[in-house]
Design a protein around this motif. Structure first.
Motif, PDB file in Angstrom:
ATOM      1  N   GLN A  74      20.180  67.384  64.364  1.00 43.03           N
ATOM      2  CA  GLN A  74      19.450  68.533  63.817  1.00 43.03           C
ATOM      3  C   GLN A  74      19.298  69.645  64.857  1.00 43.03           C
ATOM      4  O   GLN A  74      19.473  70.818  64.541  1.00 43.03           O
ATOM      5  N   ARG A  77      22.240  72.384  66.129  1.00 43.63           N
ATOM      6  CA  ARG A  77      22.665  73.596  65.407  1.00 43.63           C
ATOM      7  C   ARG A  77      22.569  74.846  66.279  1.00 43.63           C
ATOM      8  O   ARG A  77      23.204  75.850  65.985  1.00 43.63           O
ATOM      9  N   PRO A  81      28.194  75.202  64.328  1.00 36.28           N
ATOM     10  CA  PRO A  81      28.622  74.158  63.392  1.00 36.28           C
ATOM     11  C   PRO A  81      29.566  73.116  63.996  1.00 36.28           C
ATOM     12  O   PRO A  81      29.514  71.949  63.625  1.00 36.28           O
ATOM     13  N   GLN A  84      27.475  70.728  66.038  1.00 33.83           N
ATOM     14  CA  GLN A  84      26.609  69.978  65.130  1.00 33.83           C
ATOM     15  C   GLN A  84      27.418  68.924  64.372  1.00 33.83           C
ATOM     16  O   GLN A  84      26.970  67.783  64.220  1.00 33.83           O
TER      17      GLN A  84
END
Length: 162
Positions: A74, A77, A81, A84
């Protein structure tokens, strides 16, 4: 079940105490059967409670372990992207390895597969190049979480990597 225990107890009592055979409705035998039934019910109740508590503890430990690495995905980010997505894959692999090796972990032993997944996440975090305060804060928090996991994985007496 309970009826069979009561029937056998009554049969043993009637064989060992001949006076019990003399009357059709013997209050002592009825009382003994009731006491044995209550004792059985209390023991069964305590057994169920203890087993339920163990089940609940195991369930809570499993949830806690699965959620330990989730903030890494989480928080990542702040790096975009691609980072992540990579950390998401690594967190999923870590969680799956925890599930696959739960018997080893709950006995207090280290799991090479779990450790490899922690190391993969650690390598990803170490290779990030922060440019903002949010990114630096994420790296600091992520490294602290991963070091906690490494310490939990290390058997007693084994030092952490330098």
């Amino acid at each position: 079940g309970m009826l069979e225990v009561a029937r056998r107890t009554l049969a043993v009592l009637r064989r060992t105490v001949p006076a019990l055979k003399k009357t059709e409705h013997n209050e002592v035998a009825g009382f003994l059967v009731a006491v044995i039934g209550v004792a059985y019910a209390v023991i069964a109740g305590f057994t169920i409670i203890v087993l339920w508590e163990h089940f609940t503890e195991a369930q809570n430990a499993t949830k806690a372990e699965a959620l330990r690495a989730t903030p890494l995905e989480q928080g990542s980010r702040v790096f975009g992207p691609a980072t992540q997505a990579r950390l998401r894959r690594e967190v999923i692999a870590y969680n799956q390895s925890v599930l696959d090796n739960w018997d080893t972990i709950k006995q207090g032993n280290a799991s090479p597969q779990v450790r490899a997944n922690i190391d993969a996440m650690f390598t990803t975090i170490e290779n990030l190049r922060p440019t903002t305060d949010a990114q630096r804060a994420f790296i600091h928090e992520a490294e602290a979480r991963l070091l906690d996991r490494i310490e939990a994985e290390c058997p007693k007496g084994v030092g952490l990597p330098g």
